[in-house]
Design an enzyme around this catalytic site. Structure first.
Site, short mmCIF file in Angstrom:
data_model
loop_
_atom_site.label_atom_id
_atom_site.label_comp_id
_atom_site.label_asym_id
_atom_site.label_seq_id
_atom_site.Cartn_x
_atom_site.Cartn_y
_atom_site.Cartn_z
N PHE A 39 0.83 -1.22 0.00
CA PHE A 39 0.00 0.00 0.00
C PHE A 39 0.87 1.27 0.00
CE2 PHE A 39 -2.27 2.76 3.34
CZ PHE A 39 -2.91 3.54 2.39
N ILE A 40 1.61 1.50 1.08
CA ILE A 40 2.40 2.73 1.17
C ILE A 40 3.59 2.67 0.21
CG2 ILE A 40 3.72 4.24 2.71
CD1 ILE A 40 2.06 3.06 5.06
N GLU A 49 5.17 -7.28 7.64
CA GLU A 49 3.80 -7.72 7.90
C GLU A 49 3.18 -6.56 8.65
OE1 GLU A 49 2.13 -10.30 6.96
OE2 GLU A 49 3.78 -11.41 6.04
N THR A 100 6.10 2.83 12.63
CA THR A 100 4.72 3.17 12.96
C THR A 100 4.63 3.85 14.33
OG1 THR A 100 2.62 2.14 13.62
CG2 THR A 100 4.55 0.76 13.76
N GLU A 146 2.54 2.94 16.40
CA GLU A 146 2.01 1.93 17.33
C GLU A 146 3.08 1.44 18.31
OE1 GLU A 146 -0.74 -0.86 15.57
OE2 GLU A 146 -1.23 0.54 13.96
N LYS A 150 7.61 -4.30 15.30
CA LYS A 150 8.11 -3.05 14.70
C LYS A 150 9.04 -2.34 15.69
CE LYS A 150 7.24 -1.30 11.24
NZ LYS A 150 7.85 -1.41 9.88
N ASN A 205 -1.81 6.15 11.28
CA ASN A 205 -2.57 5.34 10.31
C ASN A 205 -2.71 6.06 8.97
OD1 ASN A 205 -3.41 4.29 13.00
ND2 ASN A 205 -4.70 2.96 11.75
N LYS A 218 -8.02 -3.62 6.14
CA LYS A 218 -7.88 -2.53 7.10
C LYS A 218 -9.18 -1.73 7.15
CE LYS A 218 -3.38 -3.44 7.57
NZ LYS A 218 -2.23 -2.89 6.90
N ASP A 238 -14.53 -7.30 20.55
CA ASP A 238 -13.38 -6.40 20.46
C ASP A 238 -12.10 -7.16 20.14
OD1 ASP A 238 -12.15 -3.97 20.44
OD2 ASP A 238 -12.48 -3.51 22.57
N GLY A 292 -6.52 -6.81 23.48
CA GLY A 292 -5.46 -5.80 23.71
C GLY A 292 -5.60 -4.57 22.83
P1 NAD Z 1 1.45 -3.62 3.29
O1 NAD Z 1 1.13 -4.80 4.13
O2 NAD Z 1 0.42 -3.03 2.41
O3 NAD Z 1 2.70 -3.96 2.34
C1 NAD Z 1 3.83 -4.65 2.80
C2 NAD Z 1 4.66 -5.04 1.58
O4 NAD Z 1 5.84 -5.73 2.05
C3 NAD Z 1 3.95 -5.99 0.62
O5 NAD Z 1 4.16 -5.57 -0.71
C4 NAD Z 1 4.60 -7.33 0.89
O6 NAD Z 1 4.62 -8.18 -0.25
C5 NAD Z 1 6.02 -6.91 1.28
N1 NAD Z 1 6.68 -7.89 2.13
C6 NAD Z 1 6.17 -8.51 3.25
N2 NAD Z 1 7.06 -9.37 3.75
C7 NAD Z 1 8.17 -9.28 2.96
C8 NAD Z 1 9.44 -9.91 2.98
N3 NAD Z 1 9.74 -10.83 3.91
N4 NAD Z 1 10.36 -9.59 2.03
C9 NAD Z 1 10.04 -8.67 1.07
N5 NAD Z 1 8.85 -8.06 0.99
C10 NAD Z 1 7.93 -8.36 1.92
O7 NAD Z 1 2.04 -2.55 4.31
P2 NAD Z 1 1.85 -0.96 4.33
O8 NAD Z 1 0.59 -0.63 5.02
O9 NAD Z 1 2.12 -0.42 2.97
O10 NAD Z 1 3.05 -0.56 5.32
C11 NAD Z 1 4.37 -0.35 4.81
C12 NAD Z 1 5.29 -0.01 5.98
O11 NAD Z 1 4.82 1.16 6.63
C13 NAD Z 1 5.35 -1.10 7.05
O12 NAD Z 1 6.68 -1.18 7.50
C14 NAD Z 1 4.43 -0.59 8.15
O13 NAD Z 1 4.83 -1.07 9.41
C15 NAD Z 1 4.63 0.90 8.01
N6 NAD Z 1 3.46 1.73 8.45
C16 NAD Z 1 2.22 1.46 7.97
C17 NAD Z 1 1.15 2.29 8.35
C18 NAD Z 1 -0.25 2.08 7.81
O14 NAD Z 1 -1.17 2.79 8.22
N7 NAD Z 1 -0.48 1.15 6.87
C19 NAD Z 1 1.37 3.36 9.20
C20 NAD Z 1 2.68 3.60 9.67
C21 NAD Z 1 3.72 2.79 9.26
P1 TYD Z 2 -6.75 -1.07 11.27
O1 TYD Z 2 -7.14 -0.44 9.98
O2 TYD Z 2 -6.59 -2.55 11.34
O3 TYD Z 2 -5.42 -0.33 11.76
P2 TYD Z 2 -4.66 -0.40 13.20
O4 TYD Z 2 -5.21 -1.50 14.00
O5 TYD Z 2 -3.25 -0.65 12.77
O6 TYD Z 2 -4.86 0.95 13.81
O7 TYD Z 2 -7.84 -0.66 12.37
C1 TYD Z 2 -8.13 0.68 12.65
C2 TYD Z 2 -9.11 0.71 13.78
O8 TYD Z 2 -10.36 0.17 13.33
C3 TYD Z 2 -8.70 -0.13 14.99
O9 TYD Z 2 -9.12 0.54 16.18
C4 TYD Z 2 -9.47 -1.42 14.82
C5 TYD Z 2 -10.75 -0.96 14.13
N1 TYD Z 2 -11.39 -1.93 13.20
C6 TYD Z 2 -12.75 -2.21 13.31
O10 TYD Z 2 -13.45 -1.68 14.20
N2 TYD Z 2 -13.30 -3.09 12.41
C7 TYD Z 2 -12.57 -3.70 11.44
O11 TYD Z 2 -13.13 -4.51 10.66
C8 TYD Z 2 -11.18 -3.38 11.33
C9 TYD Z 2 -10.33 -4.03 10.26
C10 TYD Z 2 -10.63 -2.49 12.23
#
Ligand code: NAD
Ligand code: TYD
Length: 354
Positions: free
Chosen positions: A16-17, A89, A135, A137, A164, A189, A199, A290, A293
């Site tokens: 995604f990112i 992950e 993150t 988190e 992380k 997020n 998500k 819920d 944790g």
């Molecule tokens: P995502 O799950 O959408 O993508 C993760 C990517 O990593 C995928 O393309 C997957 O194929 C690849 N990957 C997983 N395991 C791998 C491995 N062993 N070797 C090589 N590639 C591998 O994740 P995202 O939401 O895009 O998050 C990207 C980064 O940003 C992560 O490190 C996450 O902790 C961090 N982050 C995410 C958020 C969020 O809101 N999504 C917020 C803050 C930080």
């Molecule tokens: P999520 O998108 O999984 O991000 P994170 O847990 O990393 O913050 O969840 C965002 C918030 O939404 C979190 O408080 C859990 C809640 N949530 C629901 O209530 N229902 C759902 O189906 C999902 C996936 C998350």
């Protein structure tokens, strides 16, 4: 750094990112060679990058960050100047079901990547950079008030955030012990296009569209601080080019929302867009058990990034959410491929059979 040629490995660029970061760098810096290293797990989707996959300064390499030998071979092949590390992950609920998968990729994978960088750069660290994307988190859970700053002690509470946090500590350990040039950011997020529908926001959009129940965990009172993914990608660009080596930066939108309020807002936006009577989609809201944790509240203080490097978010949440809903409604094929698993065939068609 931006006017000189660079070869940069971006890990997790099919996620995604990562896909937004790859796109931004490929388009903004034609003199950089961007190598996207991704294992293509369930979260990796090369369809996210269709629009730039033929760019002359872009290369995809399928590989696992835990495979030290293969990553070392890529360093020999490309002579990387920098790594921007996003591969992970990333889903808390999955980490509760299978914590060790998170230890493997997020902890061992990051440590392994750091080791390859150290071995390859040890005689010429000057100008090299390992950028670790993390993150908010890792800081744990806030009560009703207060913010996470860069000085907030780590207090991870889910297997995801613990893994992380551990990877963040390894990054700083490599900085202090081996003088590996590192920089790190901890972001709140993200939301926006190409977000895997496990998500909260993309899951709700998809379920509203398909008239499926909208599963709200607990009472829906948990608070998250939401940032548009393209603003996060811009922050990564800023920190990569202007951040201080050995430092860390919090990234966030000063944009706190209760889960319930987001779900209601999405229902209102989608009632209008789908021509449903007002209040129709909200009937799908279903309270479910819920998350164990479940962290109550995250809120980032991103003052340092603004004050020192001049970054600020560009979009208001309501506007960003509408754009996001529009993207999902206009990209039904992407959603269909992701939910059916079809997207996993794309790599073979694009890169293996040709
Ligand atoms: P995502 O799950 O959408 O993508 C993760 C990517 O990593 C995928 O393309 C997957 O194929 C690849 N990957 C997983 N395991 C791998 C491995 N062993 N070797 C090589 N590639 C591998 O994740 P995202 O939401 O895009 O998050 C990207 C980064 O940003 C992560 O490190 C996450 O902790 C961090 N982050 C995410 C958020 C969020 O809101 N999504 C917020 C803050 C930080
Ligand atoms: P999520 O998108 O999984 O991000 P994170 O847990 O990393 O913050 O969840 C965002 C918030 O939404 C979190 O408080 C859990 C809640 N949530 C629901 O209530 N229902 C759902 O189906 C999902 C996936 C998350």
């Amino acid at each position: 750094m931006s006017s000189t040629t660079k070869t940069i490995m971006i890990t997790g660029g099919a996620g995604f990112i990562g896909s937004h970061v790859v796109r931004l760098f490929v388009r903004t810096y034609p003199h950089y060679h961007i190598v996207n290293l991704d294992a293509l797990t369930y979260a990796g989707n090369l369809e996210n990058l269709r629009d730039i996959e033929s760019a002359p300064n872009y290369t995809f390499e399928k590989g696992d960050i835990m495979d030290e030998k293969a990553i070392h071979a890529l360093f020999e092949k490309y002579q990387f100047d920098a790594v921007i590390h996003l591969a992970a992950e990333s889903h808390v609920d999955r980490s509760i079901l299978d914590p060790l998968a998170f230890v493997r990729t997020n902890v061992l994978g990051t440590a392994s990547l750091l080791n390859v960088c150290r071995n390859n750069w040890k005689d010429h660290m000057e100008g090299k950079l390992f950028y670790h994307v993390s993150t908010d988190e890792v800081y744990g859970s806030l009560g009703e008030v207060g913010f996470f700053t860069e000085e907030t002690p780590y207090d991870p509470r889910s297997p995801y955030s613990a893994s992380k946090a551990s990877s963040d500590h390894f990054v700083m350990a490599y900085f202090h012990t081996y003088h590996l040039p590192v920089v790190m950011s901890n972001c709140s997020n993200n939301y926006g296009s190409h977000h895997f529908p496990e998500k909260l926001i993309p899951l709700m959009i998809n379920n509203i569209k398909n008239n499926q129940p909208l599963p709200v965990y607990g009472k829906g009172a948990n608070v998250r601080d939401w940032l548009w993914v393209e603003d996060h990608a811009r922050a990564i660009d800023t920190i990569f080019h202007k951040g201080k080596v050995g430092d860390k930066y919090n990234v966030g939108g000063f944009n706190e929302w209760k889960n319930m309020d987001i779900v209601h807002l999405l229902c209102r936006i989608m009632d209008k867009k789908l021509g449903r009577p007002e209040g129709e989609s909200a009937k799908l809201i279903t309270f479910v058990k819920d998350r164990p944790g479940h962290d109550l509240r995250y809120a980032i203080d991103a003052t340092k990034l603004n004050r020192e490097l001049g970054w600020k978010p560009s979009l208001q949440f309501e506007e960003g959410l509408e754009k996001t809903v529009d993207w999902y409604l206009q990209n039904e094929d992407w959603v269909r491929d992701v939910t059916s698993g079809n997207y996993q065939k794309y790599y073979d068609e694009q890169y293996v059979k040709r």
